[in-house]
Each structure stands twice: as structure tokens, then as C-alpha cells.
Design a protein around this motif. Structure first.
Motif, short mmCIF file in Angstrom:
data_model
loop_
_atom_site.label_atom_id
_atom_site.label_comp_id
_atom_site.label_asym_id
_atom_site.label_seq_id
_atom_site.Cartn_x
_atom_site.Cartn_y
_atom_site.Cartn_z
N ASN A 521 -22.00 -31.34 -137.57
CA ASN A 521 -20.79 -30.73 -137.02
C ASN A 521 -20.61 -29.27 -137.43
O ASN A 521 -19.80 -28.56 -136.83
CB ASN A 521 -19.56 -31.53 -137.45
CG ASN A 521 -19.55 -32.93 -136.86
OD1 ASN A 521 -20.43 -33.72 -137.16
ND2 ASN A 521 -18.57 -33.25 -136.05
N TRP A 562 -16.47 -25.66 -137.68
CA TRP A 562 -16.62 -27.12 -137.54
C TRP A 562 -16.46 -27.47 -136.07
O TRP A 562 -15.44 -27.19 -135.45
CB TRP A 562 -15.57 -27.84 -138.38
CG TRP A 562 -15.63 -29.33 -138.27
CD1 TRP A 562 -14.98 -30.12 -137.37
CD2 TRP A 562 -16.41 -30.22 -139.08
NE1 TRP A 562 -15.30 -31.44 -137.57
CE2 TRP A 562 -16.17 -31.54 -138.62
CE3 TRP A 562 -17.28 -30.03 -140.17
CZ2 TRP A 562 -16.77 -32.66 -139.21
CZ3 TRP A 562 -17.87 -31.15 -140.74
CH2 TRP A 562 -17.62 -32.44 -140.26
N SER A 565 -17.28 -33.03 -132.22
CA SER A 565 -18.34 -33.66 -131.44
C SER A 565 -17.77 -34.60 -130.39
O SER A 565 -16.57 -34.91 -130.37
CB SER A 565 -19.30 -34.41 -132.38
OG SER A 565 -18.57 -35.30 -133.19
#
Length: 599
Positions: A521, A562, A565
Motif C-alpha cells: 500500500n 498510503w 487498495s
């Protein structure tokens, strides 16, 4: 002459429940926190989450301080409710008070939910005693004092609600979904236990319905003439149970889906190393590890005590041959059947079930099922006490005496002392000085080796090889343990966290190594101050698990972000849709009840 009367309203009676929870936490107020097995882990999580709250991250995914400040995806995998509550308490009252307040809040919630379950089948005073027994039973106090397993402690508040949903004469989809979701969002082992317990109760009820469609419902004392709901048909029972379970899992999908999918990125199997496996933790097992075997022996004694007590109390109606109970499928029969099933699961004879039933092996300790048995014991006690006309004042005195006796006995048996740097104040000081902590083995990304991760890395460095260690850093060989009792422990592992945005100059093509554990990530992009677009850089694997990328010659602006996902996005979407569905179903149910009332 006026005489004092005992409170008769439900609200007045319920005031006794937070008082009982206060009595359980009294040893913590008098003697300070018990630094149990999981104490450091939870306090570090609360500090970490509270710090990220202050910087605007309301639902953290990454913990930066573990692995000597290179971080780990702790909040992806550990359910959020306990560390969110702990972080909020820490922000408002400080870490020193947080463990005591957390314990009181969770036990108060558990007392209310146990009262709600017991009140469905027993008188108010019997339900009060059941709630007190539940929050002061030996396993609950073992969890609070010796293990300080705060996630499991909070999960104890939701187990009675799920059992209530399973036992209700007419289960509803929302009543099943909400406690099931709360369990999964609080503690995974407790959620596995609750899910299997729910399925077992529904299976037992289904068998009873198929044999003879009788009720398990017992009207509360004083309302024997009130009409009981009609039992559901087998199809209704199964369909509602499946729908409620599906909705509950969907409500928790924003946590469950990423945790289930992304565990391929971490060393999750480390949770099942020797002494942490179910086969090493059956009742009165012996592994040769002294401290482990002592804990197992204690847990085994508690398990036998609670199991035997439940069987005796649940069997009392059969021994007495009560006319009132005859002719109906006894609720006691369900309690006895479930207790016998739990007893079997605590022995090696059920090894095939532990090996093959989904997620059961991740319970690690079969004796964790005694958390559920505490609910069954308290409910059995409520059913037995329901036969007596116990006055409120007598119930109050019994609650106080029972709670204090069990609590101070457990405090003597289970309290754990605190080492020099284990107390909350010391932990807060270490966190404030950016003193990193060890990594959690099962949350260690990929093939990373914690034994080669160094304690004093800079935030980042450039090297000609992607495998190079930072210059002038201390090796961290296997089996090295930091001694916090030394005069100057701070210098041993005060490291810098990798910045999320910075500029670096490479004299020639080099490798940038970040003091940040590699995880899919994390996205690293490079460009320049005037660049419109940034280029994503490929990750390079290192033995210590740190993130490395290749840089070209010149000045480069590095952005680290970050990335949410697809599993996070899908999980969040499912949870939102499930929440809307829950609101709709609850509205329909409320409207239906209003119409029946008006008629």
C-alpha cells in the motif's frame, strides 16, 4: 412515618450495574494497573492511534512506532473498536488512567448486555445477579488482570447480545447482524467463538423444532400470563440466521475484507508458532515451557470450575423435576448441550475439528472458549434464581458481596507486576521521545527478518547497493534483547521515521533506502519541484524489510503516500450498503411494532 422503599423502576435498578463494574476495577484504583501479557501491545496501539488522531488520521492503517519506528500494518489486521476506544480515552484522560477507565467502561457495557440477555428469561433481580456474576467470573478477571487482553475484554460486551439473538423465540436479522459485526470489529478470536456458538444454538433449536415445535421462551417472572411469541418455522429460523450473519459480516467488511485479503502480505503464520498452537493448549497440557504451562494450568482450573458450575446449575431444574419446566423444550437443555460441546473442544479428542473448521485454529488457545461459557453460566444462574422471590435489597447486597469477593480473590491470584518501563507513565514517556518498540511477528511484512533490522537507522539514506545498511548503525543480531534497566536506554534505539515528502540529491544513480517497512500500500513517487507528474518507483526487496527504490542522478522530490487498495474500497462500499440495509430493516421493524401496538 415514611419508610424507604427499594427502587422498582428499571432505570433505578440498572444503576447497580456500573457500580458493580466499579467494584471490579477497584483493585486497579487502589494498587495501580496490572501489567499483564498483552499490556504493552495495547498501550502502544492506543498511543499510536491517539497520535494519528491528533494529526487528522481518524482510521489509521499503519502503526509507525513498531519495528523500531519503521512501522507495521497493525491497524489493518487488529480489529478497530478496542484501539479506537483506548485511543479516545488516552487523548481525553492520559495513558495513566486509560487502562483503568477502559476496564470499567468495558465491564459496565458487559454488565448491561448480560442483564439484557438474562432479563429476557428471568426476573429483574435475577438478571442483576447474573450480570454481576458475568463481569466478576474468574475467566473475565483472568482476562482483565493476568492477560490484560483488552480486545477480548471489550468483546465480552457483545457476546450476550449474540446469544440473545440466537435464543429469542423470533430472531430478527438486525438483532443478529449488529452483535456479530461488533464482535468482528472488536476481537477476531471472540468473533470466531461467537459465530460458531450462534451456529450451534441455531442447529440445536432447529433440531428441537423438527422433533417437536415447542417454545424455549420463558416469560419473565410476574408475566406468566403474557402471551409468548409463536416459534418460527425451520425455514424462517434458518433464513433469518443466514441473512443476519451475512448482514453482520457485510457491516464489518471495511475491516474484514482488507484483513482477510492482505494477510498474504504479512507473516500471519507466526501467530501459530510453538506454544501458540491449539494442540499445545488443551486443558492441563504440558509443553515443558514453565511460564506457558503455568498460564495453561491456571486457565484449565478456571475452565473446569466454570464448566462444572454451569452443568450443575443448568441441571438443577431436571433434578427438581419442576412442573413449570416440563412439557417445554428447556432453555437449560440448550445450555447443557453447548457446555458439553465446549468441554469436548477443550480436549485433544476434537483435534480433527480444530484442523479443519475454518479459522478455528487461529483461536490459538482452546480455553478462550470459556469467555462464551461465562455467558452460559450467568444465564443458567439467572434461570435458577428466577424461581425465588429475591427482594431488591437482598439482590443488591448479594451483588456487592459476590463482586468484591471474586474480584479481590482474582486480584491476588492474577495480578501481574510492572517492570521499570512497563507502566503507563513510562510507556507514554518512551513514546514521546520517539523510542521505537519491537515488531509484532505476525504483522511483519513479507519475508522481512526482524533479527537484522537495526535499532538506530536514520530516516533515509543513499547507497550504491539496495542491500546496504546505514553507516554507523548498531547491528541487531538474533536473540539480542534491549535491557531497559540500563542507565541510558534511550540511545539504544532512538530512530527517525521516514518523512512522507522530501528532496534528496543523488551524485550518481543510487538507491534510496527508507526507514519504512515495505508494504504494497505504500507508493513512492519521484519528480522535481517543477514537475507536473510524479513517477511511481518500484520497490526493491531487502532482508530487513525496509523499502528501497532506485534513483537517477540529480535532485529528486520524493512523495510517499498510503494507497487505498481495491479491497479497502470494496470493503468500505459493502459496509455502507449494509448499514443502509440495517437502517431500512430497523425502520420496517419499528413501524410494524407501532402498528401492532395501535391495534
Amino acid at each position: 412515618m415514611a419508610t424507604a422503599t427499594a427502587p422498582t423502576t428499571p432505570k433505578a435498578r440498572l444503576l447497580l450495574l456500573p457500580v458493580a463494574a466499579f467494584l471490579v476495577t477497584l483493585p486497579l484504583l487502589l494498587h495501580g494497573c496490572s501489567c499483564g501479557h498483552d499490556f504493552d501491545f495495547h498501550l502502544q496501539s492506543w498511543l499510536e492511534a491517539a497520535n494519528q488522531f491528533r494529526h487528522g488520521t481518524l482510521l489509521p492503517r499503519w502503526a509507525f512506532s513498531p519495528a523500531w519506528n519503521s512501522g507495521e500494518p497493525r491497524f489493518v489486521f487488529y480489529p478497530p473498536l478496542s484501539w479506537l476506544l483506548g485511543a479516545i480515552i488516552t487523548m481525553l484522560f492520559g495513558l495513566t488512567a486509560a487502562p483503568i477507565l477502559f476496564t470499567w467502561i468495558t465491564l459496565t457495557a458487559a454488565a448491561f448486555t448480560m442483564y439484557r440477555l438474562a432479563r429476557e428469561f428471568a426476573s429483574p433481580n435475577a438478571a442483576l445477579l447474573a450480570a454481576a456474576l458475568y463481569i466478576a467470573n474468574p475467566y473475565m478477571l483472568f482476562t482483565a488482570f493476568e492477560r490484560t487482553a483488552y480486545g477480548e475484554l471489550l468483546a465480552a460486551a457483545w457476546l450476550p447480545l449474540l446469544i440473545l439473538a440466537a435464543l429469542r423465540e423470533q430472531p430478527t436479522i438486525p438483532s443478529i447482524a449488529v452483535p456479530l459485526a461488533l464482535l468482528w470489529l472488536t476481537n477476531a478470536p471472540a468473533a470466531v467463538i461467537g459465530s460458531y456458538a450462534f451456529a450451534a444454538i441455531i442447529a440445536i433449536r432447529l433440531g428441537l423444532l423438527l422433533l417437536r415445535p415447542q417454545r424455549i421462551y420463558l416469560p419473565p417472572m410476574g408475566s406468566a400470563d403474557a402471551p409468548a411469541p409463536h416459534p418460527p418455522t425451520p425455514v424462517e429460523l434458518v433464513s433469518r440466521s443466514i441473512a443476519g450473519t451475512g448482514l453482520g459480516l457485510a457491516l464489518a467488511a471495511f475491516y474484514l475484507l482488507p484483513a482477510a485479503y492482505e494477510r498474504r502480505y504479512v507473516q500471519i503464520a507466526m501467530a501459530l508458532i510453538q506454544n501458540m498452537r491449539f494442540q499445545d493448549n488443551f486443558l492441563f497440557g504440558h509443553t515443558g515451557d514453565g511460564p506457558h504451562d503455568q498460564v495453561l494450568h491456571t486457565a484449565s482450573l478456571i475452565a473446569v470450575t466454570i464448566l462444572a458450575s454451569t452443568l450443575v446449575i443448568s441441571g438443577a431444574p431436571y433434578l427438581r423435576r419442576s412442573r413449570r419446566m416440563s412439557g417445554k423444550p428447556k432453555l437449560s437443555l440448550i445450555l447443557i448441550t453447548l457446555t458439553l460441546l465446549i468441554t469436548l473442544l477443550l480436549t485433544p479428542i476434537t483435534t480433527p475439528l480444530w484442523n479443519h473448521l475454518p479459522e478455528l485454529s487461529f483461536l490459538q488457545f482452546p480455553w478462550r472458549m470459556i469467555a462464551l461459557q461465562g455467558v452460559l453460566l450467568a444465564l443458567a444462574a439467572a434461570l435458577l434464581l428466577n424461581r425465588t422471590r429475591l427482594p431488591y435489597l437482598a439482590a443488591t447486597g448479594t451483588v456487592v458481596a459476590l463482586t468484591l469477593t471474586l474480584t479481590f480473590t482474582a486480584n491476588h491470584l492474577y495480578r501481574q507486576g510492572c517492570e521499570l518501563f512497563d507502566g503507563p507513565a513510562a510507556r507514554a514517556d518512551l513514546f514521546a521521545t520517539h523510542h521505537g518498540v519491537d515488531s509484532t511477528d505476525e504483522y511483519t511484512p513479507g519475508e522481512a527478518d526482524n533479527d537484522v533490522l537495526r535499532w538506530d537507522n536514520p530516516a533515509y539514506w543513499l547507497a550504491d547497493s539496495p542491500k546496504a545498511f546505514a553507516p554507523n548503525t548498531i547491528p541487531n543480531p538474533a536473540a539480542t534483547i534491549i535491557n531497559y534497566d540500563q542507565p541510558h536506554p534511550m540511545e539504544q534505539n532512538v530512530t527517525d521515521q521516514a518523512p512522507m515528502h522530501f528532496t534528496v540529491h543523488a551524485n550518481h544513480p543510487e538507491y534510496l533506502i527508507l526507514h519504512l517497512r515495505d508494504y504494497p500500500n505504500w507508493q513512492v513517487a519521484e519528480g522535481c519541484e517543477t514537475c507536473r507528474f510524479f513517477k511511481r518507483l518500484s520497490h526493491i526487496t531487502r532482508d530487513d524489510g525496509l523499502l528501497a527504490v532506485a534513483l537517477p542522478t540529480g535532485d529528486d522530490t520524493i512523495n510517499i503516500t498510503w494507497h487505498r487498495s481495491w479491497d479497502e474500497e470494496l470493503g468500505s462500499t459493502l459496509s455502507v450498503l449494509a448499514f443502509v440495509t440495517l437502517l431500512v430493516l430497523s425502520g420496517i421493524s419499528l413501524r410494524s411494532r407501532r402498528l401492532k401496538t395501535e391495534q
